[in-house]
Write a protein that holds these residues in place. Structure first.
Motif, PDB file in Angstrom:
ATOM      1  N   LYS A 197     -46.395  35.401  72.518  1.00  0.00           N
ATOM      2  CA  LYS A 197     -47.382  34.444  72.018  1.00  0.00           C
ATOM      3  C   LYS A 197     -48.493  34.216  73.045  1.00  0.00           C
ATOM      4  O   LYS A 197     -49.682  34.175  72.707  1.00  0.00           O
ATOM      5  N   PHE A 198     -48.110  34.085  74.320  1.00  0.00           N
ATOM      6  CA  PHE A 198     -49.093  33.860  75.384  1.00  0.00           C
ATOM      7  C   PHE A 198     -50.066  35.029  75.483  1.00  0.00           C
ATOM      8  O   PHE A 198     -51.282  34.833  75.584  1.00  0.00           O
ATOM      9  N   ILE A 199     -49.539  36.260  75.443  1.00  0.00           N
ATOM     10  CA  ILE A 199     -50.408  37.432  75.577  1.00  0.00           C
ATOM     11  C   ILE A 199     -51.324  37.579  74.364  1.00  0.00           C
ATOM     12  O   ILE A 199     -52.501  37.935  74.494  1.00  0.00           O
ATOM     13  N   GLN A 200     -50.802  37.295  73.179  1.00  0.00           N
ATOM     14  CA  GLN A 200     -51.634  37.376  71.976  1.00  0.00           C
ATOM     15  C   GLN A 200     -52.788  36.376  72.031  1.00  0.00           C
ATOM     16  O   GLN A 200     -53.880  36.646  71.531  1.00  0.00           O
ATOM     17  N   GLU A 201     -52.547  35.227  72.636  1.00  0.00           N
ATOM     18  CA  GLU A 201     -53.563  34.166  72.700  1.00  0.00           C
ATOM     19  C   GLU A 201     -54.469  34.289  73.920  1.00  0.00           C
ATOM     20  O   GLU A 201     -55.486  33.594  74.009  1.00  0.00           O
ATOM     21  N   ASN A 202     -54.087  35.166  74.865  1.00  0.00           N
ATOM     22  CA  ASN A 202     -54.872  35.322  76.096  1.00  0.00           C
ATOM     23  C   ASN A 202     -55.186  36.810  76.297  1.00  0.00           C
ATOM     24  O   ASN A 202     -54.369  37.554  76.866  1.00  0.00           O
ATOM     25  N   PRO A 203     -56.355  37.266  75.859  1.00  0.00           N
ATOM     26  CA  PRO A 203     -56.700  38.700  75.866  1.00  0.00           C
ATOM     27  C   PRO A 203     -56.643  39.367  77.232  1.00  0.00           C
ATOM     28  O   PRO A 203     -56.481  40.586  77.312  1.00  0.00           O
ATOM     29  N   ASN A 204     -56.779  38.610  78.329  1.00  0.00           N
ATOM     30  CA  ASN A 204     -56.797  39.205  79.662  1.00  0.00           C
ATOM     31  C   ASN A 204     -55.472  39.052  80.403  1.00  0.00           C
ATOM     32  O   ASN A 204     -55.417  39.176  81.625  1.00  0.00           O
ATOM     33  N   SER A 205     -54.409  38.797  79.654  1.00  0.00           N
ATOM     34  CA  SER A 205     -53.099  38.581  80.280  1.00  0.00           C
ATOM     35  C   SER A 205     -52.273  39.862  80.325  1.00  0.00           C
ATOM     36  O   SER A 205     -52.552  40.840  79.625  1.00  0.00           O
ATOM     37  N   ILE A 206     -51.227  39.835  81.155  1.00  0.00           N
ATOM     38  CA  ILE A 206     -50.279  40.946  81.265  1.00  0.00           C
ATOM     39  C   ILE A 206     -48.898  40.376  81.531  1.00  0.00           C
ATOM     40  O   ILE A 206     -48.743  39.358  82.214  1.00  0.00           O
ATOM     41  N   GLY A 207     -47.879  41.030  80.961  1.00  0.00           N
ATOM     42  CA  GLY A 207     -46.500  40.637  81.186  1.00  0.00           C
ATOM     43  C   GLY A 207     -45.604  41.858  81.094  1.00  0.00           C
ATOM     44  O   GLY A 207     -46.080  43.004  81.099  1.00  0.00           O
ATOM     45  N   TYR A 208     -44.310  41.629  81.003  1.00  0.00           N
ATOM     46  CA  TYR A 208     -43.355  42.720  80.864  1.00  0.00           C
ATOM     47  C   TYR A 208     -42.209  42.254  79.981  1.00  0.00           C
ATOM     48  O   TYR A 208     -41.894  41.064  79.898  1.00  0.00           O
TER      49      TYR A 208
END
Length: 303
Positions: A197-208
């Motif tokens: 959800k965080f990545i979908q709402e934040n275009p410049n984010s990255i996770g794993y």
């Protein structure tokens, strides 16, 4: 009158059978394994109508702790037990640990992100906060927003040691970077749902997250990046085929952990999970089976 009595007896018998309680198996732990275990539980219920499998997440550490407390029948973990956990669990009964599957860890970004690949050093520098802008790794001029799992996550533990601290590059590199920590600005979430959800709402984010979760549960929601261990290595996409061929270098074992003195219900479930039918279901859920016959690698994941 006899016919009425017989009919009444039949109706009572049918009602009793229909209302008979199902035998519940409680499974909890690794968020990486959550979607796989839900699918496997549903497949098991198809062949065992008396069984009901409930699956909860919470992270590998949480599942191991709940098994120790006797709150669940089976813990699932995306990392191996440490010695303290093994000793504590052994105190509460006979313990069994079985490798159920393999999974890759996928680096995930927003689908709009123009970056398509990263190597280990770049990834380590991003998550430690040394690289702060996407333009430093070939993307647009925008600050990088980092999102990570909490410390109960087996994926977090694996990623922290093998990537952030560069263990996969050898002992010398690990000793040099073993004090690396995640960026103080990193967003910490409890599970893959929050991370996605965080990545979908934040275009410049990255996770794993686990490859199975990324490619099946979050298909079309997130973009999984190609990965290389060094700049000299080819960049490889996370996939069952590439994990099987050992081309994709971010991969680890997934375990089921249980007490052996819980009776037939746990034995029957484990037998199913490790059977050919269960292992094919593992593959269909987007993970790599623990046994690796070539013929099974091309099975299509469930949609």
């Amino acid at each position: 009158m006899k016919n009425l009595s017989l009919l009444f007896y039949i109706l009572i018998t049918i009602n009793f059978v229909a209302c008979k309680d199902k035998q519940t198996l409680k499974v909890a732990g690794s968020e990486t394994m959550n979607s796989m275990m839900r699918y496997l539980g549903a497949e098991y219920e198809k062949v065992n109508s008396d069984a009901r499998v409930t699956v909860e997440g919470g992270g590998s550490e949480s599942g191991i702790d709940r098994l120790r407390k006797g709150e669940i029948d089976m813990a699932v973990s995306s990392r191996d037990l440490n010695q303290a956990e093994f000793d504590d669990l052994r105190k509460t009964g006979n313990l069994e640990k079985v490798r159920l599957a393999y999974d890759g860890v996928a680096l995930v970004v927003n689908p709009k992100n123009t970056v398509s690949k990263l190597n280990l050093v770049q990834t380590s520098d991003i998550f430690s906060g040394k690289i702060k802008n996407w333009k430093e790794v070939g993307g647009i001029d925008a600050p990088i927003s980092i999102v990570i799992r909490n410390d109960k996550s087996g994926t977090q533990d694996y990623f922290q040691n093998h990537i952030l601290k560069r263990k996969d590059l050898g002992l010398n590199e690990f000793n040099e970077f073993k004090s690396n920590v995640y960026s103080k600005d990193a967003k910490i979430v409890k599970d893959n749902v929050e991370l996605s959800k965080f990545i979908q709402e934040n275009p410049n984010s990255i996770g794993y997250m686990g490859m199975g979760s990324a490619l099946v549960e979050n298909k079309d929601k997130l973009k999984a990046l190609d990965y290389a261990k060094t700049i000299k290595d080819p960049y490889v996409a996370p996939s069952v085929r590439n994990v099987y061929d050992r081309k994709y270098k971010l991969a680890r074992e997934l375990f089921i952990i249980y007490k052996t003195d819980q009776g037939d219900k746990i034995d029957a479930f484990v037998t199913f999970l490790t059977s050919e039918q269960g292992q094919v279901a593992v593959l269909q859920s987007g993970y790599l089976r623990a046994s690796l016959p070539e013929v099974e690698v091309s099975a299509d994941p469930v949609k």
